[in-house]
Scaffold this motif. Structure first.
Motif, short mmCIF file in Angstrom:
data_model
loop_
_atom_site.label_atom_id
_atom_site.label_comp_id
_atom_site.label_asym_id
_atom_site.label_seq_id
_atom_site.Cartn_x
_atom_site.Cartn_y
_atom_site.Cartn_z
N GLY A 85 0.83 -1.21 0.00
CA GLY A 85 0.00 0.00 0.00
C GLY A 85 0.85 1.25 0.00
O GLY A 85 1.97 1.26 0.53
N THR A 86 0.34 2.29 -0.63
CA THR A 86 1.03 3.58 -0.66
C THR A 86 0.01 4.67 -0.98
O THR A 86 -1.11 4.38 -1.43
CB THR A 86 2.15 3.59 -1.72
N ARG A 87 0.40 5.94 -0.73
CA ARG A 87 -0.46 7.05 -1.15
C ARG A 87 -0.42 7.13 -2.68
O ARG A 87 0.46 6.53 -3.32
CB ARG A 87 0.07 8.35 -0.55
N THR A 144 -3.17 1.78 -4.07
CA THR A 144 -3.07 3.16 -3.56
C THR A 144 -4.22 3.41 -2.59
O THR A 144 -5.35 3.00 -2.82
CB THR A 144 -3.14 4.19 -4.70
N ILE A 145 -3.89 4.08 -1.49
CA ILE A 145 -4.87 4.33 -0.42
C ILE A 145 -4.85 5.82 -0.06
O ILE A 145 -3.78 6.39 0.15
CB ILE A 145 -4.54 3.49 0.84
N THR A 168 -5.21 9.04 2.22
CA THR A 168 -5.08 9.31 3.66
C THR A 168 -5.72 10.66 3.97
O THR A 168 -6.03 11.42 3.05
CB THR A 168 -3.58 9.38 4.04
N ILE A 182 -3.11 3.67 5.72
CA ILE A 182 -2.34 2.64 5.00
C ILE A 182 -1.84 1.58 5.98
O ILE A 182 -1.95 0.38 5.74
CB ILE A 182 -1.18 3.27 4.21
N ALA A 233 3.48 -1.60 3.71
CA ALA A 233 3.22 -0.21 3.28
C ALA A 233 4.56 0.49 3.05
O ALA A 233 5.52 0.28 3.80
CB ALA A 233 2.45 0.53 4.38
#
Ligand SMILES: NCc1[nH]cc(CCC(=O)O)c1CC(=O)O
Length: 311
Positions: free
Chosen positions: A7-9, A38-39, A41, A63, A75
């Protein structure tokens, strides 16, 4: 064969560093497959000035919750966006080699902070950078700025800001070729963990940890563990703009720290060295010395400065 979901921005910087991590992992683990999730925030959706959002981990929490819940395997974060204390079932599983740690000043002409015209408007979301600017140029108006790196640079090109301060690591990772002035570390000691990447996974996920460790950089790990131990002290007490930077030299690690009063007029500087085998001890000793030198009194005008800055 291991198939892993990470997971990452969705920001250009987050994706650039995530793709770099995947390339490095594939070199050492050719039988692994990686899928990026992609997550969003809070930091991506809340447009207020960062220092008014009183939540730790605004670029990290959602994340790491996905890692904790088992929705993803690990992450990839900018390390300075990871709070000093993680959720109970998570660990900082890997710290790859660090990028540049310094800040840069971006203006149309690429001048130094001392050459910027009087009463210029410089954008930053970092209280630390605002205080450091005001110590050198009290005439400059520091204005908070939001948006990702490319958006901020466009605000200089359009004249909305005369300049902005960013991390060198961010423009390096994205590969943006923009005129900039490297701000000296002694005047702009960076945020703890700046320039480093932090990879978070579950503490009981041994196979993922073993795979991640193949790209760990020991010197970077040592330096940031000293910086993060210090951060833990600062976060647990009061919120201060501090700069901290660990450097490994041979078997020793040296931690340089500067804490500022919010008006920037006062500062406390601490330099601690110790065995690179125990960076936490060095971080703790630096924290103890900050306390002994009166860091508590620096908080006095914190609130007043924020209101003034938020006008
Ligand atoms: N969420 C802000 C953030 N997190 C990491 C970086 C820069 C890259 C780094 O420090 O590794 C930035 C932007 C900036 O400070 O310019």
């Amino acid at each position: 064969m291991m198939n892993l979901v990470l997971g990452t921005r969705g920001s250009q910087l987050s994706l650039a560093q995530t793709n770099w991590v995947i390339e490095e992992l594939k070199k050492k683990n050719p039988d692994c497959q990686f899928e990026i999730k992609t997550i969003k925030t809070k930091g991506d959706t809340d447009a207020r000035p960062l220092f008014t959002i009183d939540q730790k981990g605004i670029f990290e929490k959602e994340i790491d919750k996905a890692v904790s819940d088992g929705q993803i395997d690990f992450a990839v974060h900018s390390l300075k966006d990871i709070p000093s204390v993680l959720m109970d079932n998570l660990v900082l599983g890997c710290v790859p080699i660090r990028e540049a740690v310094n800040d840069v000043l971006i203006t149309k002409d690429g001048v130094s902070l001392r050459e910027v015209p009087s009463n210029s408007v410089i954008g930053t979301s970092s209280l630390r950078r605002a205080v450091q600017i005001s110590r050198i140029r009290s005439d400059i108006k520091v204005k908070s700025i939001r948006g990702n790196i490319e958006t901020r640079i466009k605000k200089v090109e359009s004249g909305q800001y005369d300049g902005i301060v960013l991390a060198q690591a961010g423009i390096n990772r994205i590969g943006i070729d923009v005129r900039h002035y490297d701000l000296p570390i002694n005047e702009f000691p960076p945020s703890p963990g700046q320039g480093a990447i932090g990879i978070v996974c579950r503490s009981d996920d041994t196979s993922t940890q073993v795979m991640l460790k193949t790209i760990e950089d020991q010197n970077t790990r040592t330096a940031i563990e000293a910086e993060r131990t210090l951060s833990e002290f600062v976060d647990s007490g009061c919120r201060f703009p501090i700069g901290a930077y660990g450097k490994v030299e041979g078997s020793m690690v040296e931690l340089n720290v500067v804490a500022y009063s919010i008006d920037g007029k006062e500062s406390i500087t601490v330099k601690k060295s110790g065995s690179a085998l125990d960076p936490h001890q060095v971080g703790k000793q630096a924290a103890d010395e900050l306390r002994a030198k009166g860091i508590a009194k620096l908080a006095a005008n914190w609130r007043k400065k924020l209101e003034e800055w938020n006008k």
